[in-house]
Write a protein that holds these residues in place. Structure first.
Motif, PDB file in Angstrom:
ATOM      1  N   TRP A  11     141.098  45.008  32.514  1.00 23.71           N
ATOM      2  CA  TRP A  11     142.301  44.202  32.298  1.00 23.71           C
ATOM      3  C   TRP A  11     141.969  42.754  32.588  1.00 23.71           C
ATOM      4  O   TRP A  11     141.798  42.355  33.735  1.00 23.71           O
ATOM      5  CB  TRP A  11     143.442  44.690  33.190  1.00 23.71           C
ATOM      6  N   PRO A  13     142.800  38.433  31.671  1.00 27.30           N
ATOM      7  CA  PRO A  13     144.013  37.634  31.480  1.00 27.30           C
ATOM      8  C   PRO A  13     144.619  37.751  30.085  1.00 27.30           C
ATOM      9  O   PRO A  13     145.837  37.675  29.922  1.00 27.30           O
ATOM     10  CB  PRO A  13     143.534  36.209  31.769  1.00 27.30           C
ATOM     11  N   ARG A 313     159.207  34.393  41.853  1.00 31.02           N
ATOM     12  CA  ARG A 313     157.972  35.148  41.663  1.00 31.02           C
ATOM     13  C   ARG A 313     157.983  36.372  42.575  1.00 31.02           C
ATOM     14  O   ARG A 313     158.292  36.275  43.755  1.00 31.02           O
ATOM     15  CB  ARG A 313     156.763  34.259  41.959  1.00 31.02           C
ATOM     16  N   THR A 315     156.283  39.738  44.401  1.00 29.63           N
ATOM     17  CA  THR A 315     155.078  40.377  44.920  1.00 29.63           C
ATOM     18  C   THR A 315     155.473  41.742  45.487  1.00 29.63           C
ATOM     19  O   THR A 315     156.650  42.098  45.518  1.00 29.63           O
ATOM     20  CB  THR A 315     154.401  39.527  46.003  1.00 29.63           C
ATOM     21  N   ALA A 350     152.416  44.936  32.369  1.00 29.81           N
ATOM     22  CA  ALA A 350     151.530  43.832  32.765  1.00 29.81           C
ATOM     23  C   ALA A 350     152.177  42.948  33.828  1.00 29.81           C
ATOM     24  O   ALA A 350     151.503  42.455  34.736  1.00 29.81           O
ATOM     25  CB  ALA A 350     151.147  42.998  31.542  1.00 29.81           C
ATOM     26  N   ASP A 351     153.489  42.748  33.748  1.00 30.62           N
ATOM     27  CA  ASP A 351     154.175  41.914  34.734  1.00 30.62           C
ATOM     28  C   ASP A 351     154.185  42.584  36.107  1.00 30.62           C
ATOM     29  O   ASP A 351     154.015  41.922  37.138  1.00 30.62           O
ATOM     30  CB  ASP A 351     155.604  41.630  34.277  1.00 30.62           C
ATOM     31  N   ARG A 354     150.758  42.327  37.524  1.00 31.54           N
ATOM     32  CA  ARG A 354     150.516  40.950  37.978  1.00 31.54           C
ATOM     33  C   ARG A 354     151.149  40.715  39.350  1.00 31.54           C
ATOM     34  O   ARG A 354     150.585  40.018  40.195  1.00 31.54           O
ATOM     35  CB  ARG A 354     151.068  39.963  36.948  1.00 31.54           C
ATOM     36  N   THR A 357     148.797  41.942  41.859  1.00 29.35           N
ATOM     37  CA  THR A 357     147.466  41.323  41.892  1.00 29.35           C
ATOM     38  C   THR A 357     147.583  39.811  42.108  1.00 29.35           C
ATOM     39  O   THR A 357     147.687  39.354  43.242  1.00 29.35           O
ATOM     40  CB  THR A 357     146.688  41.665  40.610  1.00 29.35           C
ATOM     41  N   ALA A 358     147.588  39.039  41.040  1.00 30.80           N
ATOM     42  CA  ALA A 358     147.499  37.586  41.159  1.00 30.80           C
ATOM     43  C   ALA A 358     148.630  36.982  41.975  1.00 30.80           C
ATOM     44  O   ALA A 358     148.399  36.111  42.838  1.00 30.80           O
ATOM     45  CB  ALA A 358     147.451  36.949  39.768  1.00 30.80           C
ATOM     46  N   GLU A 359     149.860  37.419  41.737  1.00 25.32           N
ATOM     47  CA  GLU A 359     150.983  36.845  42.480  1.00 25.32           C
ATOM     48  C   GLU A 359     150.873  37.163  43.964  1.00 25.32           C
ATOM     49  O   GLU A 359     151.123  36.315  44.834  1.00 25.32           O
ATOM     50  CB  GLU A 359     152.311  37.349  41.913  1.00 25.32           C
ATOM     51  N   LEU A 371     142.395  37.960  39.596  1.00 25.20           N
ATOM     52  CA  LEU A 371     142.061  37.811  38.177  1.00 25.20           C
ATOM     53  C   LEU A 371     140.581  38.106  37.977  1.00 25.20           C
ATOM     54  O   LEU A 371     139.753  37.747  38.831  1.00 25.20           O
ATOM     55  CB  LEU A 371     142.348  36.387  37.686  1.00 25.20           C
TER      56      LEU A 371
END
Length: 460
Positions: A11, A13, A313, A315, A350-351, A354, A357-359, A371
């Motif tokens: 997976w 970006p 955002r 998490t 995907a959201d 995310r 992970t990244a958030e 990422l």
């Protein structure tokens, strides 16, 4: 040392791709491109970035399965939690946290946000010679298990809104925010420049920190550009007491005292008003959802979709560790919305991934993680796509809506291989957990032997 992994699917970006080569040097990714495996180490299945558990209380893991019988709520559960807290010391806490963090690694977590308020000895006095002994124990535990850690050192001043500290709460407190800051500064200095540790701050809650002392904690965060986390509106009773005392909701109190902002995270955020949601979103504050804990404690369903639509955002955290499985936390955000609204399709897979992970990493002070790109932390989590849960399902949908922590078979964390073929480098994590929990709960060894005899460190 440079290593190359070949991911059957990964997976990235831009989406899921096949035949992906990920080259790492030390703790960082140096190259990501598609190509044949050659002599690279093969990672069959789907590889995703390392997961971030944005909210943890490591010692709560000792309560799993011990608080389910009988009626009760958060407040009755809290009394059992206090009993465990009263039994811990730096040595036993390090052993327990090491096992808990190893369980997280088995579940694909490569970074943990530890909301740490178990600071002092049982009588509330600092440990002789080191008033951060418990915090250092948590850092050592994370390193042993192969995780990065954001140690969110927590200010805890009162036993409730307008109430004095009592019993086990005494060991949570430095007396006031000013003395908390003095100790937190020493902790921060001890890890200055160490890339795998972020010393952040936390306001336990409006119950535990009076508004006039919150600014001291916020100032620490601003001074060190560090994360600032806080429990917010976890129960309706908390909101009611706050409104009665301050004529404002917890979010409004925190906003007035400068505690919201792009480095801040509101944990739980279960019972928010429309004004609360707007304040969190417009200030750039993260919201950490902990769905498995909310359902375990019967706290309710937070307005994650509404908050995200306003710009907040999201998490994820496992909080009390009723379950340690960020895939379950991710899908629970969607599934809870379905139960509350009687409609489907609130979040894209995907959201949700995310958020895990990244958030999550960014909210913990590691914006260069989560990422699969050159320069990022070399965190690679690979899941089976041929298990009884994931076979025949599309990649991301399989991970978010069907996979569990049991499907993780390989974890590279900061360039270090900590899980291979579903086993942690520390060995039998089931036994580590059973022995550490028995030491602080008084469970008989025969219970530990029964647990490890069936688990043997595996989740399958």
């Amino acid at each position: 040392m440079s290593l190359t992994y070949w991911c059957e699917r990964a997976w990235l970006p831009e989406g899921v791709a096949g035949d992906v080569l990920v080259e790492i040097d030390g703790a960082r990714i140096t190259r990501v491109e598609q190509g044949p495996p050659g002599d690279a180490e093969r990672l069959p299945g789907l590889t995703v970035p390392g997961l971030a558990n944005a909210h943890s209380h490591a010692f709560h893991r000792a309560l799993r399965g011990l608080t389910q019988e009988g009626k009760g709520d958060f407040w009755t559960w809290r009394e059992r939690m206090y009993e465990v807290a009263a039994r811990l010391d730096p040595g036993s806490y390090q052993r327990l946290a090491t096992a808990v963090y190893a369980e997280m690694a088995l579940a694909g977590v490569t970074c943990v946000g530890e909301f740490h308020y178990l600071h002092h000895d049982r009588d509330g006095r600092p440990y002789p010679g080191d008033d951060n002994a418990m915090g250092h124990a948590l850092v050592r535990a994370a390193r042993a298990a192969g995780l990065r850690i954001a140690l969110l050192d927590t200010c805890y001043v009162s036993g409730g809104i307008g109430a004095p500290l009592a019993g086990p709460q005494l060991r949570f407190s430095d007396g006031d925010a000013e003395r908390w800051a003095v100790r937190a500064e020493r902790l921060q200095a001890a890890y200055d420049g160490q890339a795998d540790v972020e010393i952040g701050a936390a306001i336990h809650s409006v119950r535990a920190v009076p508004p006039e002392q919150m600014q001291v904690v916020a100032d620490f965060s601003h001074r060190h550009a560090a994360p600032l986390h806080m429990h917010v509106s976890e129960q309706r009773a908390e909101n009611a007491a706050c409104v009665e005392r301050y004529a404002a909701t917890p979010v409004q109190v925190l906003h007035e005292r400068g505690a919201l902002g792009p480095r801040s995270t509101a944990v739980h955020a279960t019972h928010l008003t429309d004004v609360d949601i707007e304040l969190l979103a417009q200030s750039g504050t993260y919201i950490c959802m902990c769905p498995t804990t909310e359902r375990d404690l019967a706290d309710g369903i937070g307005p994650a979709r509404t908050a995200a639509d306003r710009g907040a955002r999201i998490t994820l955290g496992s909080d009390s560790h009723a379950v340690i499985d960020l895939f379950e936390e991710a899908r629970a955000v969607e599934l809870n919305e379905r139960l509350a609204s009687e409609r489907r399709g609130h979040w894209r897979a995907a959201d949700l991934l995310r958020a895990a992970t990244a958030e999550g990493h960014t909210s913990l002070g590691f914006p260069d993680a989560g990422l699969l790109v050159p320069g990022a932390w070399a965190d690679l989590v690979t899941l089976r796509l041929d298990s009884v849960r994931t076979a025949g399902a599309p990649d991301l949908e399989a991970v978010v809506y069907a996979a569990t922590a049991a499907d993780v078979h390989s974890v590279v964390s900061g360039g270090r291989r900590v899980v291979a073929d579903g086993r942690h480098v520390l060995g039998d994590v089931g036994r580590l957990l059973a022995e550490a929990i028995a030491a602080v709960t008084g469970a008989p060894e025969t219970v530990a032997e029964t647990v490890t005899g069936t688990a043997r460190g595996e989740r399958r």
